[in-house]
Design an enzyme around this catalytic site. Structure first.
Site, PDB file in Angstrom:
ATOM      1  CB  SER A  15      -6.895 -17.607   8.525  1.00 22.89           C
ATOM      2  OG  SER A  15      -8.291 -17.423   8.492  1.00 22.89           O
ATOM      3  CG  HIS A  40      -6.004 -21.188   6.069  1.00 23.13           C
ATOM      4  ND1 HIS A  40      -5.766 -22.539   5.932  1.00 23.13           N
ATOM      5  CD2 HIS A  40      -7.113 -21.096   6.850  1.00 23.13           C
ATOM      6  CE1 HIS A  40      -6.665 -23.228   6.607  1.00 23.13           C
ATOM      7  NE2 HIS A  40      -7.509 -22.376   7.168  1.00 23.13           N
ATOM      8  CG  ASP A  42     -10.614 -20.432   7.469  1.00 24.48           C
ATOM      9  OD1 ASP A  42     -10.300 -21.631   7.567  1.00 24.48           O
ATOM     10  OD2 ASP A  42      -9.950 -19.502   7.967  1.00 24.48           O
ATOM     11  CG  MET A  44     -16.622 -21.312   7.785  1.00 28.64           C
ATOM     12  SD  MET A  44     -16.733 -20.347   9.300  1.00 28.64           S
ATOM     13  CE  MET A  44     -15.019 -20.381   9.835  1.00 28.64           C
ATOM     14  CG  HIS A  73     -10.054 -25.289   6.674  1.00 31.73           C
ATOM     15  ND1 HIS A  73      -9.888 -24.719   7.932  1.00 31.73           N
ATOM     16  CD2 HIS A  73     -10.633 -26.501   6.898  1.00 31.73           C
ATOM     17  CE1 HIS A  73     -10.345 -25.535   8.851  1.00 31.73           C
ATOM     18  NE2 HIS A  73     -10.810 -26.618   8.260  1.00 31.73           N
ATOM     19  CG  MET A  75     -14.134 -25.576   8.423  1.00 31.35           C
ATOM     20  SD  MET A  75     -13.664 -24.116   9.371  1.00 31.35           S
ATOM     21  CE  MET A  75     -13.019 -23.102   8.056  1.00 31.35           C
ATOM     22  CG  MET A 144      -9.989 -27.733  12.940  1.00 34.84           C
ATOM     23  SD  MET A 144      -9.716 -26.154  12.083  1.00 34.84           S
ATOM     24  CE  MET A 144     -10.106 -24.925  13.318  1.00 34.84           C
ATOM     25  CG  ASP A 182      -7.004 -23.370  10.944  1.00 27.32           C
ATOM     26  OD1 ASP A 182      -6.956 -22.226  11.417  1.00 27.32           O
ATOM     27  OD2 ASP A 182      -7.802 -23.703  10.031  1.00 27.32           O
TER      28      ASP A 182
HETATM   29  C1  DX5 Z   1     -11.522 -21.374  12.236  1.00 26.40           C
HETATM   30  C2  DX5 Z   1     -10.720 -21.311  10.965  1.00 26.40           C
HETATM   31  C3  DX5 Z   1      -9.375 -20.759  11.162  1.00 26.40           C
HETATM   32  C4  DX5 Z   1      -9.366 -19.403  11.766  1.00 26.40           C
HETATM   33  C5  DX5 Z   1      -8.071 -19.199  12.468  1.00 26.40           C
HETATM   34  O1  DX5 Z   1     -12.709 -22.029  12.050  1.00 26.40           O
HETATM   35  O2  DX5 Z   1     -10.566 -22.585  10.371  1.00 26.40           O
HETATM   36  O3  DX5 Z   1      -8.614 -20.791   9.971  1.00 26.40           O
HETATM   37  O4  DX5 Z   1      -9.567 -18.384  10.853  1.00 26.40           O
HETATM   38  O5  DX5 Z   1      -8.134 -17.956  13.046  1.00 26.40           O
HETATM   39  P1  DX5 Z   1      -7.324 -17.570  14.342  1.00 26.40           P
HETATM   40  O6  DX5 Z   1      -5.890 -17.618  13.991  1.00 26.40           O
HETATM   41  O7  DX5 Z   1      -7.835 -16.193  14.608  1.00 26.40           O
HETATM   42  O8  DX5 Z   1      -7.700 -18.556  15.420  1.00 26.40           O
HETATM   43 ZN    ZN Z   2      -9.006 -22.726   8.642  1.00 27.27          ZN
END
Ligand code: DX5
Ligand code: ZN
Length: 245
Positions: A15, A40, A42, A44, A73, A75, A144, A182
């Site tokens: 990620s 990956h 993320d 947001m 991903h 979010m 998650m 994740d």
């Molecule tokens: C959290 C993200 C994850 C996160 C995982 O909201 O969706 O992808 O980056 O990070 P670690 O492995 O540090 O928990």
């Molecule tokens: Zn993620």
């Protein structure tokens, strides 16, 4: 053409959330060189979770750095409106959260119509029943294993049973959707989530660790899965030999 992203092997998806955002391209190149399988990403939006992270222009800028699949991903609360932008930017997989996607089937179909793999994600507190009826339509289910919002959190141990229940559901129905986990994945936890049924492991903080090189951290996680050359990667029948806990 769709990239080959379904294989029997366990996949590691670093990620970028914990990467150095000042040199994201180089960081992608480093995780690729270290032997990652997917990247990956993320996304947001400051609504679904408080933080704002990566938008489609950044994904587009990263695209020339690797041919590995970009696992995006989302979010975000308005996922449907974002899908075309991320598709155009070079996403290979786009995952939307079931909790904020009222027209889940429409969203999943709109992703697939763009020739992209479609995933559905669930927060730790959301029941598996929320995705029961979409399972036959998706290429991936993301569980998650921490509450979404930031990297570096601790894996929620109760999620192990949820992974097993989803694995069972997928196998029972003969569905080939990838099961991705994740949040809080580290070298000691990696073989346990695989034993529970996960096949794609996202890891952020465990990979972008200031103390160690990316090569070391990626190899540390991969070695924890292998315990001998490619043992778990290539011999899923041996999962049972790992002690649970
Ligand atoms: C959290 C993200 C994850 C996160 C995982 O909201 O969706 O992808 O980056 O990070 P670690 O492995 O540090 O928990
Ligand atoms: Zn993620």
């Amino acid at each position: 053409m769709l990239k080959m992203i379904n294989s029997p092997q366990i996949k590691l998806a670093p990620s970028l959330l914990s990467a150095d955002f000042g040199r994201l391209g180089e960081q992608v190149a480093e995780v690729v060189k270290a032997g990652s399988d997917w990247i990956h990403i993320d996304v947001m939006d400051g609504h679904f979770v408080p933080a704002i992270t990566i938008g489609a222009p950044v994904v587009k800028a990263l695209r020339p750095w690797t041919d590995l699949p970009f696992d995006v991903h989302l979010m975000v609360t308005e996922a449907e409106t974002q899908i075309p932008q991320f598709a155009a930017a070079g996403a290979d997989i786009i995952t939307v959260h079931a909790e904020v996607c009222p027209h889940l089937h429409r969203a999943v179909e709109s992703i697939k119509q763009l020739n992209i793999r479609a995933g559905v994600a669930l927060n730790p507190g959301s029941p598996l029943a929320l995705v029961d009826d979409i399972l036959p339509f998706v290429d991936l289910v993301l569980l998650m294993t921490v509450d979404p919002g930031c990297g570096g959190q601790i894996f929620i141990p109760q999620m192990m049973a949820k992974i097993s229940r989803l694995r069972h559901k997928l196998d029972e129905k003969g569905l080939r959707a990838e099961l991705e986990v994740d949040g809080g994945i580290t070298a000691p936890i990696a073989p346990k989530v695989v034993q529970a049924g996960a096949r794609v492991l996202v890891a952020g903080a465990a990979i972008f660790d200031a103390e160690k090189s990316i090569k070391e951290t990626v190899h540390h996680i991969k070695n924890s899965l292998e315990n001998g050359p490619n043992r778990l990667l290539n011999h899923p029948e041996k999962f049972d030999e790992i002690s649970p806990g």
